[in-house]
Design a protein around this motif. Structure first.
Motif, PDB file in Angstrom:
ATOM      1  N   LEU A 115       0.673  -1.141   0.057  1.00 36.69           N
ATOM      2  CA  LEU A 115      -0.097  -0.060  -0.021  1.00 36.69           C
ATOM      3  C   LEU A 115       0.945   1.190   0.075  1.00 36.69           C
ATOM      4  O   LEU A 115       0.574   2.426  -0.393  1.00 36.69           O
ATOM      5  CB  LEU A 115      -0.969  -0.012   1.264  1.00 36.69           C
ATOM      6  N   LEU A 116       2.024   1.088   0.527  1.00 40.00           N
ATOM      7  CA  LEU A 116       2.913   2.310   0.734  1.00 40.00           C
ATOM      8  C   LEU A 116       3.878   2.371  -0.601  1.00 40.00           C
ATOM      9  O   LEU A 116       4.966   3.158  -0.315  1.00 40.00           O
ATOM     10  CB  LEU A 116       3.604   2.321   2.080  1.00 40.00           C
ATOM     11  N   LYS A 117       3.705   1.638  -1.300  1.00 39.34           N
ATOM     12  CA  LYS A 117       4.340   1.591  -2.727  1.00 39.34           C
ATOM     13  C   LYS A 117       5.982   1.176  -2.506  1.00 39.34           C
ATOM     14  O   LYS A 117       6.841   1.714  -3.309  1.00 39.34           O
ATOM     15  CB  LYS A 117       4.533   3.123  -3.181  1.00 39.34           C
ATOM     16  N   LEU A 118       6.163   0.201  -1.829  1.00 41.12           N
ATOM     17  CA  LEU A 118       7.533  -0.624  -1.537  1.00 41.12           C
ATOM     18  C   LEU A 118       7.704  -1.279  -3.070  1.00 41.12           C
ATOM     19  O   LEU A 118       6.704  -2.036  -3.151  1.00 41.12           O
ATOM     20  CB  LEU A 118       7.522  -1.458  -0.475  1.00 41.12           C
ATOM     21  N   PRO A 119       8.822  -1.123  -3.632  1.00 38.31           N
ATOM     22  CA  PRO A 119       8.970  -1.890  -4.709  1.00 38.31           C
ATOM     23  C   PRO A 119       8.628  -3.412  -4.700  1.00 38.31           C
ATOM     24  O   PRO A 119       8.916  -4.005  -3.552  1.00 38.31           O
ATOM     25  CB  PRO A 119      10.417  -1.494  -5.196  1.00 38.31           C
ATOM     26  N   ASP A 120       8.083  -4.112  -5.613  1.00 38.77           N
ATOM     27  CA  ASP A 120       7.610  -5.455  -5.455  1.00 38.77           C
ATOM     28  C   ASP A 120       8.868  -6.389  -5.133  1.00 38.77           C
ATOM     29  O   ASP A 120       8.526  -7.583  -4.595  1.00 38.77           O
ATOM     30  CB  ASP A 120       6.777  -5.853  -6.557  1.00 38.77           C
ATOM     31  N   THR A 121       9.787  -6.058  -5.441  1.00 43.99           N
ATOM     32  CA  THR A 121      11.157  -6.957  -5.485  1.00 43.99           C
ATOM     33  C   THR A 121      11.748  -6.823  -3.915  1.00 43.99           C
ATOM     34  O   THR A 121      12.285  -7.778  -3.524  1.00 43.99           O
ATOM     35  CB  THR A 121      12.389  -6.588  -6.195  1.00 43.99           C
ATOM     36  N   LEU A 122      11.057  -6.073  -3.207  1.00 43.33           N
ATOM     37  CA  LEU A 122      11.504  -5.999  -1.831  1.00 43.33           C
ATOM     38  C   LEU A 122      10.339  -6.485  -0.730  1.00 43.33           C
ATOM     39  O   LEU A 122      10.531  -6.420   0.459  1.00 43.33           O
ATOM     40  CB  LEU A 122      11.741  -4.531  -1.221  1.00 43.33           C
ATOM     41  N   LEU A 123       9.205  -6.931  -1.348  1.00 45.63           N
ATOM     42  CA  LEU A 123       8.077  -7.299  -0.576  1.00 45.63           C
ATOM     43  C   LEU A 123       8.445  -8.565   0.312  1.00 45.63           C
ATOM     44  O   LEU A 123       7.835  -8.655   1.601  1.00 45.63           O
ATOM     45  CB  LEU A 123       6.820  -7.555  -1.580  1.00 45.63           C
ATOM     46  N   PRO A 124       8.947  -9.495  -0.219  1.00 42.32           N
ATOM     47  CA  PRO A 124       9.242 -10.739   0.565  1.00 42.32           C
ATOM     48  C   PRO A 124      10.245 -10.315   1.712  1.00 42.32           C
ATOM     49  O   PRO A 124       9.804 -10.970   2.910  1.00 42.32           O
ATOM     50  CB  PRO A 124       9.916 -11.751  -0.458  1.00 42.32           C
ATOM     51  N   LEU A 125      11.056  -9.701   1.666  1.00 44.73           N
ATOM     52  CA  LEU A 125      11.826  -9.247   2.750  1.00 44.73           C
ATOM     53  C   LEU A 125      10.937  -8.340   3.692  1.00 44.73           C
ATOM     54  O   LEU A 125      11.345  -8.709   5.040  1.00 44.73           O
ATOM     55  CB  LEU A 125      13.293  -8.369   2.094  1.00 44.73           C
ATOM     56  N   ALA A 126      10.317  -7.489   3.164  1.00 47.26           N
ATOM     57  CA  ALA A 126       9.419  -6.671   4.115  1.00 47.26           C
ATOM     58  C   ALA A 126       8.624  -7.520   4.969  1.00 47.26           C
ATOM     59  O   ALA A 126       8.166  -7.106   6.161  1.00 47.26           O
ATOM     60  CB  ALA A 126       8.807  -5.632   3.156  1.00 47.26           C
ATOM     61  N   GLN A 127       7.981  -8.674   4.271  1.00 48.79           N
ATOM     62  CA  GLN A 127       7.220  -9.529   5.161  1.00 48.79           C
ATOM     63  C   GLN A 127       7.685 -10.037   6.426  1.00 48.79           C
ATOM     64  O   GLN A 127       7.020 -10.028   7.336  1.00 48.79           O
ATOM     65  CB  GLN A 127       6.452 -10.547   3.974  1.00 48.79           C
ATOM     66  N   THR A 128       8.764 -10.315   6.085  1.00 48.17           N
ATOM     67  CA  THR A 128       9.565 -11.187   7.072  1.00 48.17           C
ATOM     68  C   THR A 128       9.761 -10.051   8.338  1.00 48.17           C
ATOM     69  O   THR A 128       9.592 -10.411   9.376  1.00 48.17           O
ATOM     70  CB  THR A 128      10.926 -11.612   6.673  1.00 48.17           C
ATOM     71  N   TYR A 129      10.475  -9.098   8.004  1.00 51.22           N
ATOM     72  CA  TYR A 129      11.045  -7.915   8.812  1.00 51.22           C
ATOM     73  C   TYR A 129       9.831  -7.260   9.670  1.00 51.22           C
ATOM     74  O   TYR A 129       9.886  -7.173  10.898  1.00 51.22           O
ATOM     75  CB  TYR A 129      11.535  -6.928   8.148  1.00 51.22           C
ATOM     76  N   ILE A 130       8.819  -6.794   8.705  1.00 50.12           N
ATOM     77  CA  ILE A 130       7.818  -6.152   9.324  1.00 50.12           C
ATOM     78  C   ILE A 130       6.851  -6.935  10.373  1.00 50.12           C
ATOM     79  O   ILE A 130       6.388  -6.336  11.477  1.00 50.12           O
ATOM     80  CB  ILE A 130       6.916  -5.513   8.335  1.00 50.12           C
TER      81      ILE A 130
END
Length: 465
Positions: A115-130
């Motif tokens: 929703l906050l426009k993080l690039p798609d390539t970074l979403l898997p890492l974001a899922q873990t960390y967030i």
């Protein structure tokens, strides 16, 4: 503090706050430096996520910061029982809010990042960390409420010592999880997230124990059922504008990060590295601003109005010298320092340009922090709220998007608008403080109080009596 009415030295208050913030800075720098050994993408995710976490904790400011100012004012007025009750309520309410935030971040990490426009390539890492770090947000809520209450009694050393321990444990765990050392599994960004939560848990436990013994009468577990409606209204009266003010800052920063994300992962990483270096200047100024807020709140509560007024300017001049010198030093060694984080020459070049602009940013930020916190200390929180709504959203966000994205000035244009915002809010706060609105009202109250207790003095009789 044996005598709550006595002036507390700015230095005595500021240096433990500075060391605490410095250690938090080291913790963040260690995070960034160690995570950079994983990848620049991992750094971008950590930087982006930390902006998100700041945004979702804005609700805590309404209670914790408002309570902190009131605790200092009540202690200055020698109303120790009220100060104790305010501290207890702030911890209880903050814990409930933090728990709600934790659940939401744990359940919907990917959706929030997308929703906050993080690039798609970074979403898997974001899922873990967030999901992991965000799931522990209740610990941040407790730490914020506990440390704010303790610090505003004048005990700034306690949170400092806890920060030292937290910093040491965090670096050790990070090293183990990232590099698979000391018998730890090599879990990369997952390990960094776990390390963060474990350190916050330990810090929250120690802060809680310290809080139980903060006031003259020891706090028992049963006391956390305490709720005083009148005092809670006072907290909200001062706190809700602070909450809106901080909300403006973190949400505009989050939007600015989303603008930078549109420019690419390289720019996002450069801004994250830049934030790490800029934090050193910021924490010097912020430690002085927090210290002067506590000092002025105590003086204001004790009725020492003229002393409170002059204290703000003294802190401002000290802060301006300190942050300007440090911004210059960091700029001179900027390329070498950025080289510790990444070998990417393009990212380093962008970062050095931002460090040059940081020489303009820091004096404006210091002006804003010192006088804005002084206004907050006397309860003039609505003014800082309205100035933030106007300047942050119009200048730091809308103008930044137009200049940086629409006109194509990129990260430099966005940063220029952020500098403009700091100076506008700082100058507005300067004129407001010089107007002395809340200070004059307090002086009148003190004069009326003094007149009412002088023996032998009676009010004039009404005509015809």
């Amino acid at each position: 503090m044996a005598d709550r009415g006595q002036k507390i030295s700015l230095w005595v208050l500021a240096w433990p706050i500075f060391i605490e913030l410095f250690l938090q800075f080291l913790l963040g720098a260690a995070d960034t430096l160690m995570v950079s050994r994983i990848s620049d993408d991992a750094v971008a995710v950590v930087g982006f996520s930390n902006q998100l976490f700041q945004a979702v904790t804005t609700l805590l400011v309404t209670v914790a910061s408002g309570a902190g100012i009131l605790i200092a004012q009540k202690l200055g007025a020698r109303q120790v029982g009220d100060a104790r009750t305010i501290g207890i309520m702030s911890v209880s309410v903050s814990a409930v809010i933090g728990l709600v935030l934790s659940v939401n971040l744990y359940v919907w990490p990917t959706e929030i990042a997308a929703l906050l426009k993080l690039p798609d390539t970074l979403l898997p890492l974001a899922q873990t960390y967030i999901s992991i770090v965000g799931g522990g947000m209740v610990l941040v809520a407790l730490m914020s409420a506990l440390s704010t209450a303790i610090r505003n009694t004048g005990n700034t050393k306690g949170p400092m010592y806890i920060a030292i321990g937290m910093n040491v444990v965090h670096v050790i765990l990070n090293y183990g999880f990232i590099f698979g050392a000391l018998g730890f599994p090599k879990w990369g960004l997952l390990g960094v997230a776990i390390s963060t939560v474990v350190c916050r848990l330990l810090a929250a436990i120690v802060l809680f124990i310290m809080f139980l013994f903060t006031f003259e009468h020891r706090i028992a577990i049963k006391d956390f059922k305490t709720f005083n409606g009148k005092l809670f209204k006072e907290i909200l009266r001062i706190g809700w504008p602070l909450g809106v003010n901080t909300s403006c800052w973190v949400f505009t920063q989050l939007l600015i990060y989303s603008f930078i994300a549109l420019l690419g992962a390289g720019e996002l990483a450069a801004r994250t590295y830049m934030n790490t270096l800029e934090s050193f200047c910021f924490m010097l100024g912020y430690s002085i601003a927090l210290a002067v807020q506590i000092q002025i709140a105590h003086l204001f509560g004790a009725g020492k109005i003229k002393e409170a007024y002059g204290t703000a300017y003294r802190a401002l001049w000290i802060g301006l010298v300190v942050v300007t010198v440090n911004a210059l030093v960091i700029y001179l060694f900027g390329s070498r320092l950025l080289g510790l984080f990444t070998p990417n020459k393009d990212i380093i070049a962008i970062g050095v340009s931002l460090l040059g602009m940081n020489l303009l940013l820091q004096p404006g930020k210091m002006l804003n922090m010192a006088l804005g916190n002084s206004l907050n200390a006397v309860g003039d929180t609505r003014f800082t709220m309205w100035s933030s709504i106007f300047s942050m959203w119009l200048l730091a966000t809308a103008l930044a998007y137009w200049v940086g994205i629409e006109l194509g000035w990129g990260l430099i244009g966005i940063y220029a608008c952020m500098i403009f915002d700091e100076y506008v809010r700082g100058i507005m706060s300067l004129f407001r403080w010089r107007g002395r609105k809340y200070l004059r009202l307090a002086e009148q109250r003190e004069a009326d109080k003094a007149a009412s207790v002088v023996p032998g003095i009676r009010k004039p009789a009404a005509p015809g009596v």
